[in-house]
Design an enzyme around this catalytic site. Sequence first.
Site, PDB file in Angstrom:
ATOM      1  CE  LYS A 278      -3.780  -1.962   3.443  1.00 47.20           C
ATOM      2  NZ  LYS A 278      -4.864  -1.661   2.088  1.00 47.20           N
ATOM      3  CG  ASP A 289      -8.253  -4.691   6.701  1.00 43.60           C
ATOM      4  OD1 ASP A 289      -9.121  -4.831   6.201  1.00 43.60           O
ATOM      5  OD2 ASP A 289      -7.037  -5.352   6.367  1.00 43.60           O
ATOM      6  NE  ARG A 352     -11.043  -9.864  -2.351  1.00 43.72           N
ATOM      7  CZ  ARG A 352     -11.132  -9.033  -3.453  1.00 43.72           C
ATOM      8  NH1 ARG A 352     -11.218  -8.422  -4.485  1.00 43.72           N
ATOM      9  NH2 ARG A 352     -11.370  -7.191  -2.967  1.00 43.72           N
TER      10      ARG A 352
END
Length: 502
Positions: A278, A289, A352
């Site tokens: 990032k 997170d 995910r």
Amino acid sequence: MSVITESPSTLDADVIVVGYHSGGDTPEPASGAHDVDAAFTGGLAPTLSLLGAGGAPEEVHTIASLGAVPAPVVVAVGLGPAPTDGPVDSDVLSRSAGAALRALAARPEGAGRVALALPAQTAEQAGAVALGAHLGLYTFDRYRTGDQARQKADKAASATLTLVSSASGAEAAAERAAVLAEGVNYSRDLVNTAPADLVPEDLASAAQALAQEAGLGIEVLDEQALTEGGYGGLTGVGQGSANPPRLVRLEHSHPEATRTIAFVGKGITFDSGGLSLKPAGSMDWMKSDMAGAASVLAAMRAIATLGLKVNAVGYLAVAENMPSGTAQRPSDVLTMYGGRTVEVLNTDAEGRLVMADALVRAQEDEPDLVVDIATLTGAQLVALGTRVFAVMGNDDETRDGIVAAADAEGEASWAMPLPGELRAGLDSSVADIANVAGERWGGMLSAGVFLKEFINEGVSWAHLDIAGPSFNHGGPHGYTPKGGTGTGTRTLVRIAEEYARK
């Protein structure tokens, strides 16, 4: 919090909080404020007008009582226009009560003994006022040093609240609100904790301590168990970190329960993006997170405390996403729990991957409903901003039911679709599915489509993307502090309550 029926104008308190509506030339007293207003010569409206008060929601003004009432201070908080066709909206009450208590907690002397004389004509209103007050008092002082910090924490802890209400069921509503607020504030504490102090093992240990306190069953899979069990998403994401991953399973069971629900929370304790690093400006709040896992943990605590007649399991998919010589690479292929393969095209789409493992495992409990909650995509902020979370699902009825539960709890959400055509963008040339689509558009929705691939036919499932609302970068507002917000906790508890009644 105690609930009393006496007139607030006679109470022995340090502060009385009353509500005012906007309208006309001067603010108008709301229900609950009339006795206090009448105790002042000419009422409070002239003084409020001089202070610039208009009665807008969450507007807070402090007035010295000068002996008009026993309490030396009166705090008037705006509630917006007076409703013409019903009671004051519960969400307005919660946020305004929160704004008032935040202002009081910021005083050098702290909040003290506070009497809440806001509209509480129904049990729902009483619960809303109590919830907002508890949430508004929240502070996070773990890393503050010196006498001033300790004194501030002591004053916050010593605040006492009294709710003025004669509504039937007010006490029960206030007790439920206290349990919810305790859960939300617990979630906020976890999110606000520095990531060096909350690596995956630490979060699993926090879950173990909570489970023992709340009487929850718990199982923790460490890195060896995850490897042997074939949890390729968790091990793949966690392999770049010196702090190995964990999968935590919590269980609340009730002998009279007829339904089972499963909650799955994303628990990335810090997300650097991995080798798909990032930008620095996007990384400083990535301690948040794990907000989805924090909300699941907090909700399970509340479910157990409330003794809900439902079987509930909560899964925390916990890992730290770091770049190193052992980190997973773009184009690696992972074998997920259950056997499906995923090509990793972007290591910053890691949430995910851990969620897919946990979702497959959660379905082994044969739940009537699976709800996952995750800070999953930056695209959620683009679509819905920082205060509204997205709800997706594999059928409209399930999705819309979750939105209704969130609305009932005063948590802003919005129903979003899962367009079938987005599945083609996740095709991989080497694996069953890729973890990101080939184009940037609809990133929030394609992430939901990815998760849907791991839901069995016939299982009711909803996905909450809380990336924006989970962490407040700006100034505090209503009962929401800067930093961790605890978003989603109350919605999960409401879902459990609804299934407990089915």
